[in-house]
Design a protein around this motif. Structure first.
Motif, mmCIF file in Angstrom:
data_model
loop_
_atom_site.group_PDB
_atom_site.id
_atom_site.type_symbol
_atom_site.label_atom_id
_atom_site.label_comp_id
_atom_site.label_asym_id
_atom_site.label_seq_id
_atom_site.Cartn_x
_atom_site.Cartn_y
_atom_site.Cartn_z
ATOM 1 N N GLY A 36 0.825 -1.209 0.000
ATOM 2 C CA GLY A 36 0.000 0.000 0.000
ATOM 3 C C GLY A 36 0.854 1.252 0.000
ATOM 4 O O GLY A 36 1.762 1.392 -0.823
ATOM 5 N N THR A 37 0.620 2.157 0.941
ATOM 6 C CA THR A 37 1.405 3.400 0.990
ATOM 7 C C THR A 37 2.618 3.276 1.925
ATOM 8 O O THR A 37 3.250 4.275 2.256
ATOM 9 N N GLY A 38 2.926 2.045 2.366
ATOM 10 C CA GLY A 38 4.194 1.813 3.064
ATOM 11 C C GLY A 38 4.148 1.883 4.579
ATOM 12 O O GLY A 38 5.199 1.964 5.222
ATOM 13 N N GLY A 39 2.969 1.821 5.182
ATOM 14 C CA GLY A 39 2.840 1.989 6.627
ATOM 15 C C GLY A 39 3.685 1.031 7.456
ATOM 16 O O GLY A 39 4.371 1.444 8.390
ATOM 17 N N PHE A 40 3.651 -0.265 7.120
ATOM 18 C CA PHE A 40 4.418 -1.247 7.895
ATOM 19 C C PHE A 40 5.922 -1.036 7.749
ATOM 20 O O PHE A 40 6.669 -1.104 8.730
ATOM 21 N N LEU A 41 6.378 -0.814 6.531
ATOM 22 C CA LEU A 41 7.819 -0.654 6.296
ATOM 23 C C LEU A 41 8.341 0.579 7.029
ATOM 24 O O LEU A 41 9.432 0.552 7.625
ATOM 25 N N LEU A 42 7.575 1.659 7.002
ATOM 26 C CA LEU A 42 8.013 2.892 7.661
ATOM 27 C C LEU A 42 7.995 2.749 9.178
ATOM 28 O O LEU A 42 8.912 3.233 9.857
ATOM 29 N N ALA A 43 6.987 2.084 9.710
ATOM 30 C CA ALA A 43 6.926 1.890 11.164
ATOM 31 C C ALA A 43 8.090 1.022 11.631
ATOM 32 O O ALA A 43 8.679 1.273 12.695
ATOM 33 N N ALA A 44 8.426 0.000 10.836
ATOM 34 C CA ALA A 44 9.560 -0.854 11.191
ATOM 35 C C ALA A 44 10.863 -0.050 11.150
ATOM 36 O O ALA A 44 11.725 -0.183 12.030
ATOM 37 N N HIS A 45 11.013 0.791 10.133
ATOM 38 C CA HIS A 45 12.195 1.658 10.012
ATOM 39 C C HIS A 45 12.296 2.589 11.218
ATOM 40 O O HIS A 45 13.359 2.723 11.850
ATOM 41 N N ASP A 46 11.188 3.229 11.560
ATOM 42 C CA ASP A 46 11.187 4.168 12.688
ATOM 43 C C ASP A 46 11.485 3.448 14.008
ATOM 44 O O ASP A 46 12.162 3.997 14.883
ATOM 45 N N TYR A 47 10.997 2.218 14.148
ATOM 46 C CA TYR A 47 11.261 1.445 15.364
ATOM 47 C C TYR A 47 12.762 1.186 15.515
ATOM 48 O O TYR A 47 13.336 1.350 16.597
ATOM 49 N N VAL A 48 13.394 0.762 14.420
ATOM 50 C CA VAL A 48 14.832 0.459 14.460
ATOM 51 C C VAL A 48 15.644 1.714 14.783
ATOM 52 O O VAL A 48 16.546 1.692 15.629
ATOM 53 N N VAL A 49 15.306 2.827 14.124
ATOM 54 C CA VAL A 49 16.022 4.083 14.358
ATOM 55 C C VAL A 49 15.897 4.519 15.822
ATOM 56 O O VAL A 49 16.877 4.947 16.452
ATOM 57 N N LYS A 50 14.691 4.364 16.372
ATOM 58 C CA LYS A 50 14.437 4.805 17.748
ATOM 59 C C LYS A 50 15.121 3.904 18.775
ATOM 60 O O LYS A 50 15.673 4.386 19.775
ATOM 61 N N HIS A 51 15.094 2.594 18.551
ATOM 62 C CA HIS A 51 15.589 1.657 19.561
ATOM 63 C C HIS A 51 17.067 1.312 19.403
ATOM 64 O O HIS A 51 17.651 0.669 20.289
ATOM 65 N N TYR A 52 17.673 1.712 18.289
ATOM 66 C CA TYR A 52 19.099 1.441 18.078
ATOM 67 C C TYR A 52 19.807 2.737 17.667
ATOM 68 O O TYR A 52 20.220 2.893 16.510
ATOM 69 N N PRO A 53 19.956 3.674 18.611
ATOM 70 C CA PRO A 53 20.531 4.990 18.271
ATOM 71 C C PRO A 53 22.025 4.937 17.943
ATOM 72 O O PRO A 53 22.555 5.863 17.349
ATOM 73 N N ASN A 54 22.700 3.840 18.314
ATOM 74 C CA ASN A 54 24.159 3.765 18.104
ATOM 75 C C ASN A 54 24.534 2.818 16.972
ATOM 76 O O ASN A 54 25.542 2.103 17.050
ATOM 77 N N MET A 55 23.741 2.814 15.916
ATOM 78 C CA MET A 55 24.059 1.961 14.765
ATOM 79 C C MET A 55 25.367 2.396 14.104
ATOM 80 O O MET A 55 25.699 3.582 14.096
ATOM 81 N N THR A 56 26.073 1.428 13.527
ATOM 82 C CA THR A 56 27.284 1.749 12.766
ATOM 83 C C THR A 56 26.895 2.397 11.447
ATOM 84 O O THR A 56 25.728 2.304 11.025
ATOM 85 N N SER A 57 27.862 3.025 10.787
ATOM 86 C CA SER A 57 27.563 3.655 9.492
ATOM 87 C C SER A 57 27.132 2.606 8.468
ATOM 88 O O SER A 57 26.283 2.865 7.617
ATOM 89 N N ALA A 58 27.684 1.398 8.565
ATOM 90 C CA ALA A 58 27.296 0.314 7.643
ATOM 91 C C ALA A 58 25.842 -0.087 7.875
ATOM 92 O O ALA A 58 25.086 -0.325 6.928
ATOM 93 N N GLU A 59 25.448 -0.139 9.156
ATOM 94 C CA GLU A 59 24.054 -0.497 9.469
ATOM 95 C C GLU A 59 23.091 0.584 8.996
ATOM 96 O O GLU A 59 22.012 0.286 8.483
ATOM 97 N N LYS A 60 23.503 1.847 9.154
ATOM 98 C CA LYS A 60 22.655 2.950 8.686
ATOM 99 C C LYS A 60 22.503 2.911 7.169
ATOM 100 O O LYS A 60 21.425 3.175 6.625
ATOM 101 N N LYS A 61 23.580 2.577 6.484
ATOM 102 C CA LYS A 61 23.543 2.499 5.016
ATOM 103 C C LYS A 61 22.605 1.370 4.574
ATOM 104 O O LYS A 61 21.821 1.519 3.630
#
Length: 506
Positions: free
Chosen positions: A183-208
């Motif tokens: 659809g308009t991407g609701g699940f994918l975006l929520a999953a992305h936002d969850y990861v960003v919020k709960h893993y603030p110290n990701m490596t540059s490779a993980e962010k990429k």
């Protein structure tokens, strides 16, 4: 500028265009084209640098870019905008995905000019946080979904429900995540936002990886895929080289890719069928049954096919959450076969029974089924199915009593994302009103048709008139029940003679 201000500003202008006959959906689509061109231009200027230190080249062809639009006015602008959409629609990559089959829906060059100059050009969109940009666009998509005439609601899953499902699934930066009906991407975006919020110290490779590899969606409708791609881009997902969305029927074949997590709300409604016009103009319907070697059963029921498709998409020990209508829980024939195989071959561990009044598509009684894919084994993988009943004695509407994320707090707490193997029932003989209860594999498999349509709570409105919900809620639930019944009767009739009917006023 905050999200609410931007949404209000953009939405106020939509009301001006409505007088010209432009629909909500058309407006959001035109906005998508113009926002993309503006942001592509912003990224090609300082301080945005390419890896080699120079300015990033714009993916948009020179002469069809944002500056070329801003310079023009009147009929010249109108002609140039039309040519720009045509030319960019021929390109590959993300550019092609957003502009394929694009058309100018403006009637008045002055209104197009005003949207370009007064609204979009005055803001620097790239420098806004992804939250502000993305949430503003999400706000427009939700308003569009609320417009029942457009039918856009069928592509829009309530965001509080999506957030609760993602909170329960708790994706990590190392996991790949897919939605085969995005659809308009609701699940994918929520999953992305969850990861960003709960893993603030990701490596540059993980962010990429998070930006360019971790997410993949399929969408059947080109216009919806366009909105999804833009939605994801505004949230920082996708590049010109990496298209996170593929436009095709995801059920048509096994794509070969496998994912750690699948989150999806497949389209509800009619079984797949093709209209055939025979001799003398006689019209008939032919069922589109999906025959695939990786499926347990052949059926024309889309939702049952999506259950099988999701099982295929998962890696070994991969996790899935699907929003599914009630019929998937109790339908016989292929439905029974698929449920029995699913309970045996996968760990079907959680079922969330949803109340009515959540979806823009009427007549929907839905559930969320959670399961893990497991390796082949002689003994069944499902040991216990935990069911949370959010339906009995719960009443929501789309306007006066909307579902909020906190309404699902108890479910997420009971699910226990930290360790779902350590759960405690809230139902007992001493607490018959508990909404969280477990059922063993033998109990499930011995039910008629292995039905998972299970409920135990007493409906208070049937025994106590003082507990009746508000009249508008009762009316809305009656409409939901009638819509659901009509849909089932249509399918019964179609099964009987291969045809389908349209019920006037439905």
């Amino acid at each position: 500028m905050n999200t609410a201000t931007i949404v209000q500003k953009l939405w106020n202008y939509c009301n001006v265009l409505r007088d010209d006959g432009m629909s909500y959906g058309d407006y959001v689509e035109q906005l998508t084209y113009l926002l993309f061109l503006k942001m592509a231009d912003e990224r090609s200027r300082p301080p945005y640098l390419s890896p080699n230190g120079g300015n990033q080249p714009s993916p948009v062809l020179a002469g069809y870019d944002w500056p070329s639009l801003v310079k023009k006015d009147g009929d010249e602008l109108f002609d140039h905008y039309r040519h720009t959409l045509e030319e960019l629609g021929k390109q590959k990559g993300l550019l092609g995905l957003i502009f394929t089959k694009s058309q100018n829906k403006f009637q008045d060059p002055a209104k197009l000019r005003r949207l370009i100059v007064d609204l979009i050009d005055k803001e620097t969109w790239v420098s806004m946080s992804a939250d502000v940009k993305g949430d503003a666009y999400e706000g427009l998509l939700e308003k569009n979904a609320q417009d029942t005439k457009s039918g856009a609601g069928q592509y829009f899953t309530p965001r509080p429900l999506i957030q609760a499902i993602v909170d329960a699934m708790a994706p990590t930066p190392k996991e790949t995540i897919s939605d085969p009906a995005c659809g308009t991407g609701g699940f994918l975006l929520a999953a992305h936002d969850y990861v960003v919020k709960h893993y603030p110290n990701m490596t540059s490779a993980e962010k990429k990886k998070l930006r360019g590899q971790n997410f993949k969606g399929w969408e059947l409708v080109q216009a919806t895929a366009r909105l999804c791609a833009m939605n994801m881009l505004l949230h920082g997902i996708g590049t010109q080289e990496y298209e996170p969305i593929e436009v095709r029927d995801s059920l048509s074949a096994d794509p070969g890719e496998r994912f750690d997590v699948v989150l999806t709300n497949p389209p509800f409604g009619k079984k797949s069928s093709t209209t055939i016009v025979g001799e003398e103009g006689k019209v008939s319907k032919e069922r589109d049954t999906v025959e695939r070697d990786d499926f347990w059963a052949t059926t024309s029921n889309k939702q049952l096919n999506f259950v099988q498709h999701v099982k295929t998409l998962l890696k070994q020990n991969g996790r899935a959450a699907l929003v599914l209508p009630d019929n998937v829980l109790f339908e016989g024939g292929a439905g029974e076969t698929i449920r029995r195989k699913l309970l045996h071959d996968c760990d079907v561990h959680t079922l969330l029974r949803l109340p009515t009044g959540l979806f823009y598509a009427q007549g929907v009684k839905a559930n969320v089924l959670f399961f893990d894919k497991k390796p082949a084994a002689e003994t069944p993988w499902t040991r216990k199915l935990w069911i949370y009943d959010l339906r009995t004695n719960m009443h929501f509407t789309l306007k006066t009593n909307t579902l909020k994320r906190e309404d699902l707090d108890e479910f997420v707490q009971c699910y226990n994302p930290a360790n779902r193997h350590d759960r405690k029932a809230t139902w007992s003989d001493k607490n018959p009103g508990g909404r969280w209860r477990e059922y063993g594999y033998e109990e499930l498999i011995n039910r008629d048709k292995a039905s998972l349509d299970i409920f135990w709570l007493r409906d208070e409105s049937l025994s106590d008139s003082d507990n009746l919900p508000a009249p508008e809620v009762i009316a809305a639930e009656i409409v939901e029940d009638l819509e659901a019944a009509l849909e089932q009767f249509r399918e019964i009739l179609a099964d009987m003679d291969g045809t389908s009917i349209e019920v006037q006023g439905a």
